[in-house]
Write an enzyme that holds these catalytic residues in place. Structure first.
Site, PDB file in Angstrom:
ATOM      1  N   GLU A 139      -9.107  -9.800   3.432  1.00 38.69           N
ATOM      2  CA  GLU A 139      -9.660  -8.364   3.268  1.00 38.69           C
ATOM      3  C   GLU A 139     -10.856  -8.241   2.604  1.00 38.69           C
ATOM      4  O   GLU A 139     -11.046  -8.813   1.626  1.00 38.69           O
ATOM      5  CB  GLU A 139      -8.473  -7.747   2.168  1.00 38.69           C
ATOM      6  CG  GLU A 139      -8.637  -6.383   1.873  1.00 38.69           C
ATOM      7  CD  GLU A 139      -7.334  -5.568   1.163  1.00 38.69           C
ATOM      8  OE1 GLU A 139      -6.265  -5.895   1.145  1.00 38.69           O
ATOM      9  OE2 GLU A 139      -7.630  -4.288   1.039  1.00 38.69           O
ATOM     10  N   LYS A 185       4.581 -11.500   3.270  1.00 41.87           N
ATOM     11  CA  LYS A 185       3.173 -11.606   3.031  1.00 41.87           C
ATOM     12  C   LYS A 185       2.877 -11.545   1.429  1.00 41.87           C
ATOM     13  O   LYS A 185       3.596 -10.983   0.921  1.00 41.87           O
ATOM     14  CB  LYS A 185       2.370 -10.833   3.650  1.00 41.87           C
ATOM     15  CG  LYS A 185       0.773 -10.677   3.235  1.00 41.87           C
ATOM     16  CD  LYS A 185      -0.066  -9.738   4.070  1.00 41.87           C
ATOM     17  CE  LYS A 185      -0.199  -8.257   3.431  1.00 41.87           C
ATOM     18  NZ  LYS A 185      -0.689  -8.170   1.948  1.00 41.87           N
ATOM     19  N   SER A 199       0.871  -1.147  -0.033  1.00 45.28           N
ATOM     20  CA  SER A 199      -0.110   0.132   0.044  1.00 45.28           C
ATOM     21  C   SER A 199       0.795   1.140   0.117  1.00 45.28           C
ATOM     22  O   SER A 199       0.447   2.302  -0.452  1.00 45.28           O
ATOM     23  CB  SER A 199      -0.812   0.092   1.281  1.00 45.28           C
ATOM     24  OG  SER A 199      -0.137  -0.287   2.366  1.00 45.28           O
TER      25      SER A 199
HETATM   26  O1  KIV Z   1      -0.347  -3.305   1.412  1.00 41.76           O
HETATM   27  C1  KIV Z   1      -0.959  -3.328   2.532  1.00 41.76           C
HETATM   28  O2  KIV Z   1      -1.067  -2.376   3.295  1.00 41.76           O
HETATM   29  C2  KIV Z   1      -1.853  -4.471   2.634  1.00 41.76           C
HETATM   30  C3  KIV Z   1      -2.929  -4.389   4.058  1.00 41.76           C
HETATM   31  C4  KIV Z   1      -3.989  -3.365   3.688  1.00 41.76           C
HETATM   32  C5  KIV Z   1      -3.401  -5.705   4.585  1.00 41.76           C
HETATM   33  O3  KIV Z   1      -1.732  -5.520   2.112  1.00 41.76           O
END
Ligand code: KIV
Length: 285
Positions: free
Chosen positions: A192, A123, A56
């Protein structure tokens, strides 16, 4: 900050994936994004459990239109900044678009770069289609957090940033993905923007913790983009809650600084030369 009964500050221990996994059914997991050193220091003093260097950052820090533009190099720079703050929270780095999808070798190599910088886990977005890739990353000793439901790297394919799992078919696909991902060895799962029933059923089924964003309260923890709760930026998703209007607080401070400079009120403190002789000599030279 934790203190004991006479007020001494207790050193928080560094959290591992085992600590996060043990929180399931014991304590709600608190996760938040961070992208830099000073913010990570503050977040860690507040005592959160998981810090995610989310992709993000492309939108909230780098000004890109989506997360698709974020590169490995950018994720690595921000991971380094967060790791330099030495947080006790578990540090998780996002694998950016096209950094793990092609093959196992590339996925392992790219995820290892985050661990070398100090991250504790990576992740990655996607469901059962990445099962083998996830297995091979985990088998190389790299903990993986899964991410299903709305996966922003696929927003074009999904048809925008929309709530998923509103009908049986979609809900079932997300649920099946969650079960498959647990089987691939992930230690936790971000869900999400799904209907809350989907996240609830997954949370009840899996033995690993679920960490939700926009998917309701029936999860083992919550994650949020820090800019959204701080009120930075002009847009935030409907599930976010603004805890402070930092944009206007910062703007007011900058306006005050500007006014002080223009009116000669800043700087207030300044320092001169050691002796009158030196000053005279300097101005007359
Ligand atoms: O990129 C991000 O901040 C995320 C979160 C919203 C879970 O993947």
């Amino acid at each position: 900050m934790q203190t004991n009964y006479i007020g001494e500050i207790l050193e928080r221990k560094k959290l591992t994936i085992r600590d996060i996994m043990k929180m399931k059914n014991n304590k709600k997991i608190v996760a938040i994004t961070s992208y830099d050193y000073p913010t990570t220091k503050i977040i860690d003093e507040a005592g959160v459990d998981v810090i995610l260097i989310g992709d993000s950052l492309g939108m909230v820090v780098l000004g890109y239109p989506s997360t698709l533009q974020v590169t490995m190099d950018e994720m690595l720079i921000h991971t380094k900044a967060v790791c330099n703050a030495n947080p006790k929270a578990l540090i998780v780095s996002d694998m950016p678009f096209m950094s793990y999808e092609f093959n196992k070798e590339k996925a392992i190599l790219n995820s290892s770069k985050f661990l070398r910088l100090g991250a504790d886990a990576v992740k990655l977005e996607g469901g059962s289609e990445y099962k083998d890739i996830i297995k091979s990353i985990v088998n190389s000793g790299i903990p993986v957090m899964g991410h299903i439901g709305l996966t922003p790297q696929k927003y074009k394919q999904i048809g925008g940033y929309r709530l998923l799992g509103k009908n049986y078919q979609e809900a079932k696909e997300i649920y099946d993905d969650a079960v498959q991902l647990e089987d691939s060895g992930i230690f936790s799962l971000v869900i999400e923007y799904t209907a809350y029933e989907v996240a609830k059923k997954i949370t009840e089924k899996l033995s690993i913790p679920t960490i939700c964003i926009g998917s309701g309260p029936y999860c083992d923890g919550q994650i949020i983009v820090i800019n959204d709760i701080l009120g930075l930026g002009d847009y935030s998703p409907d599930f976010a809650k603004k805890y402070v209007d930092l944009k206007n607080i910062i703007k007011d401070a900058i306006i005050n600084y500007k006014t002080d400079v223009e009116n000669g009120k800043f700087p207030e403190k300044f320092w001169g030369m050691k002796s009158e002789d030196d000053r005279k000599k300097f101005f007359e030279s």
